[in-house]
Design an enzyme around this catalytic site. Structure first.
Site, PDB file in Angstrom:
ATOM      1  N   CYS A  62     -17.820  96.184 102.755  1.00 45.30           N
ATOM      2  CA  CYS A  62     -16.512  96.546 102.184  1.00 45.30           C
ATOM      3  C   CYS A  62     -16.282  98.062 102.253  1.00 45.30           C
ATOM      4  CB  CYS A  62     -16.409  96.059 100.744  1.00 45.30           C
ATOM      5  SG  CYS A  62     -14.772  96.357 100.026  1.00 45.30           S
ATOM      6  N   CYS A  66     -16.527 101.171  95.137  1.00 47.84           N
ATOM      7  CA  CYS A  66     -16.736 100.801  93.732  1.00 47.84           C
ATOM      8  C   CYS A  66     -18.219 101.021  93.379  1.00 47.84           C
ATOM      9  CB  CYS A  66     -16.353  99.346  93.512  1.00 47.84           C
ATOM     10  SG  CYS A  66     -14.741  98.953  94.227  1.00 47.84           S
ATOM     11  N   CYS A  69     -20.843  98.122  92.950  1.00 48.95           N
ATOM     12  CA  CYS A  69     -20.842  96.954  93.846  1.00 48.95           C
ATOM     13  C   CYS A  69     -21.859  97.033  94.972  1.00 48.95           C
ATOM     14  CB  CYS A  69     -19.444  96.767  94.420  1.00 48.95           C
ATOM     15  SG  CYS A  69     -19.290  95.231  95.353  1.00 48.95           S
ATOM     16  N   CYS A 106     -14.079  79.501  92.786  1.00 50.58           N
ATOM     17  CA  CYS A 106     -13.509  80.807  93.103  1.00 50.58           C
ATOM     18  C   CYS A 106     -14.156  81.339  94.375  1.00 50.58           C
ATOM     19  CB  CYS A 106     -13.736  81.775  91.948  1.00 50.58           C
ATOM     20  SG  CYS A 106     -13.169  83.450  92.320  1.00 50.58           S
ATOM     21  N   CYS A 138      -9.455  79.174  93.113  1.00 52.67           N
ATOM     22  CA  CYS A 138      -9.199  80.558  92.739  1.00 52.67           C
ATOM     23  C   CYS A 138      -9.699  81.404  93.907  1.00 52.67           C
ATOM     24  CB  CYS A 138      -9.965  80.881  91.460  1.00 52.67           C
ATOM     25  SG  CYS A 138      -9.845  82.612  90.959  1.00 52.67           S
ATOM     26  N   CYS A 198      -6.142  85.878  86.894  1.00 51.92           N
ATOM     27  CA  CYS A 198      -7.468  86.025  86.300  1.00 51.92           C
ATOM     28  C   CYS A 198      -7.778  87.507  86.374  1.00 51.92           C
ATOM     29  CB  CYS A 198      -8.484  85.216  87.114  1.00 51.92           C
ATOM     30  SG  CYS A 198     -10.204  85.567  86.659  1.00 51.92           S
TER      31      CYS A 198
END
Ligand code: SAM
Ligand code: DTB
Ligand code: SF4
Length: 326
Positions: A62, A66, A69, A106, A138, A198
Site C-alpha cells: 500500500c 499509516c 499498518c 468484510c 462489507c 462502518c
C-alpha cells in the site's frame, strides 16, 4: 440518574459535548457499565453477538504511510504486495466463514483508493456472489468516488468500512500521505449511495485520552450514526513506527466500549484488532460494556485473531450466541 448521564441511556444524539463525554468517562466502572447496558438493551438483544469474518483480498504494497499498518510500503517491507485474490478462492473462504457461524463478511484491500478497471469489476462480482450465498457483505478498499459507491450498492453491498482512526487533532501524527479531511468524502459517498457506514478507530497509538474522546465525539456527530463502530486496539507490528507503542490498559479499553455504546447506541460496536491479546475476562468485560460484535476467524488482515474453537468456548461460557442484533 447521576449528574454525569444527562439523557436517558439509549437516546440517539448527535450533539454530545466533549465535557459531557469527559464527565461520563470519569464515572465509576459500575455506573458506566450500567448506562452502557441500558443503552444496549434499548436497541439490541444483549445476548447476541454479530460475527463478522474478515478476508484480506489484496494484501500489502500500500502506498499510504499509516504508522500502525503492516501493509504500507513505507515501513521497510518494500514488497509489491499480493495480486487481488481469485474470485473462486474468495467464495470458498466465504462459505467456510458461513459454516463457522459468520453473519457478515468484510473484504479488505490494501489500496489507497479504488481504481476503475478489472480489479474493481472483480470485487463487484465477489459482492454479488457472496450476497447470493445469504451473507451480508462489507468492504474496505480505501477511498471511493460517488459512482464507485453506487456501483457497490447496486452489487448488493450492505456496509463499507472506512475509519476515522483517531482525533482530527492527532491524525497527522499517524499518517502524512493523506489528511483526516481526506477520509470524509468517502463516508459521504457511501452514505449517499445507501450503503451503511462502518466507521471507528484505533486506540494505543500514543494519543491522549482527549484524542480518544474526540474521536468518539466525531463518530457520534455523524448523521445518521454509523451502523457499526470497530474499536481496534493497536496491534504493534514489528518494523512499523508504532512497534514500540505503550500497551493499552484493558480498563481503558473497557471504558472506550462503554462510551461508544452510550454515544452510538444503535450500532454494532465491534471488538476489533488486538482481541487475540485480550484475556477471556477482559473480553467478557467488553461485552458487559456493550460490545456486541467481533471479527471471527483466526486471522484479521495480517495479524492473529482468536480461532473459532476459542470463540465457541467463550460464547458457551458466557451463554452468548452468534447472530444479528434482534
Ligand atoms: N486500506 C483501507 C483503509 O485504510 O481504509 C482499508 C484497510 S485498513 C487495514 C482498515 C483499518 O484497519 C484501518 O483503518 C485501521 O483502523 C485498522 N488497522 C490496520 N492495522 C492495524 C493495526 N496494526 N492495529 C490496529 N488496527 C489496525
Ligand atoms: C477495522 O476497523 N478493523 C479491521 C477491519 N476494520 C478491516 C482490520 C483490522 C486489521 C488489524 C491489523 C491486521 O490484521 O493487519
Ligand atoms: Fe494502506 Fe489502509 Fe494500511 Fe493505511 S491502513 S497503509 S491505507 S492498507
Amino acid at each position: 440518574m447521576k449528574k454525569s448521564m444527562k439523557s436517558l441511556p439509549g437516546t440517539v444524539r448527535h450533539d454530545w459535548t466533549l465535557q459531557e463525554i469527559e464527565e461520563l468517562y470519569a464515572s465509576s466502572l459500575p455506573d458506566l457499565v450500567f448506562y452502557a447496558q441500558q443503552a444496549l438493551r434499548a436497541h439490541h438483544d444483549p445476548n447476541k453477538v454479530q460475527m463478522c469474518a474478515l478476508l484480506s483480498i489484496k494484501t500489502g504494497g500500500c502506498p499510504e504511510n499509516c504508522g500502525y499498518c503492516s501493509q504500507s510500503t513505507h515501513h521497510g517491507a518494500a514488497s509489491a504486495g499480493t495480486a487481488l485474490m481469485d474470485t473462486e478462492e474468495v467464495l470458498r473462504r466465504a462459505a467456510q466463514a458461513k459454516a463457522d457461524g459468520a453473519n457478515r463478511i468484510c473484504m479488505g484491500a490494501a489500496w489507497r483508493e479504488v481504481q476503475d478497471g478489472p480489479d474493481f469489476e472483480r470485487v463487484l462480482d465477489m459482492v454479488r456472489r457472496i450476497s447470493a450465498m445469504g451473507l451480508e457483505t462489507c468492504c474496505t478498499l480505501g477511498m471511493l468516488t460517488q459512482r464507485q459507491a453506487e456501483r457497490l450498492a447496486e452489487a448488493g453491498l450492505v456496509s463499507y468500512n472506512h475509519n476515522l482512526d483517531t482525533s482530527p487533532e492527532y491524525y497527522a501524527n499517524i499518517v502524512s500521505t493523506r489528511t483526516y479531511e481526506d477520509r470524509l468524502p468517502t463516508l459521504a459517498h457511501v452514505r449517499k449511495a445507501g450503503i451503511s457506514v462502518c466507521c471507528g478507530g484505533i486506540i494505543g497509538m500514543g494519543e491522549s485520552l482527549r484524542d480518544r474522546l474526540r474521536l468518539l465525539q466525531e463518530l457520534s456527530s455523524q448523521t445518521p450514526h454509523p451502523d457499526s463502530v470497530p474499536i481496534n486496539m493497536l496491534v504493534r507490528v514489528k518494523g512499523t513506527p508504532l512497534a514500540e507503542a505503550r500497551e493499552v490498559d484493558p480498563f481503558e479499553l473497557v471504558r472506550m466500549f462503554a462510551l461508544t455504546r452510550i454515544l452510538i447506541p444503535k450500532a454494532y460496536v465491534r471488538i476489533s484488532a488486538g482481541r487475540a491479546e485480550l484475556s477471556r475476562e477482559v473480553q467478557a468485560l467488553c461485552f458487559l460494556a456493550g460490545a456486541n460484535s467481533v471479527f471471527s476467524g483466526e486471522k484479521l488482515l495480517t495479524t492473529p485473531n482468536p480461532c473459532s474453537d476459542e470463540d465457541r468456548e467463550l460464547f458457551k461460557a458466557l451463554k452468548l450466541s452468534a447472530g444479528p442484533k434482534r
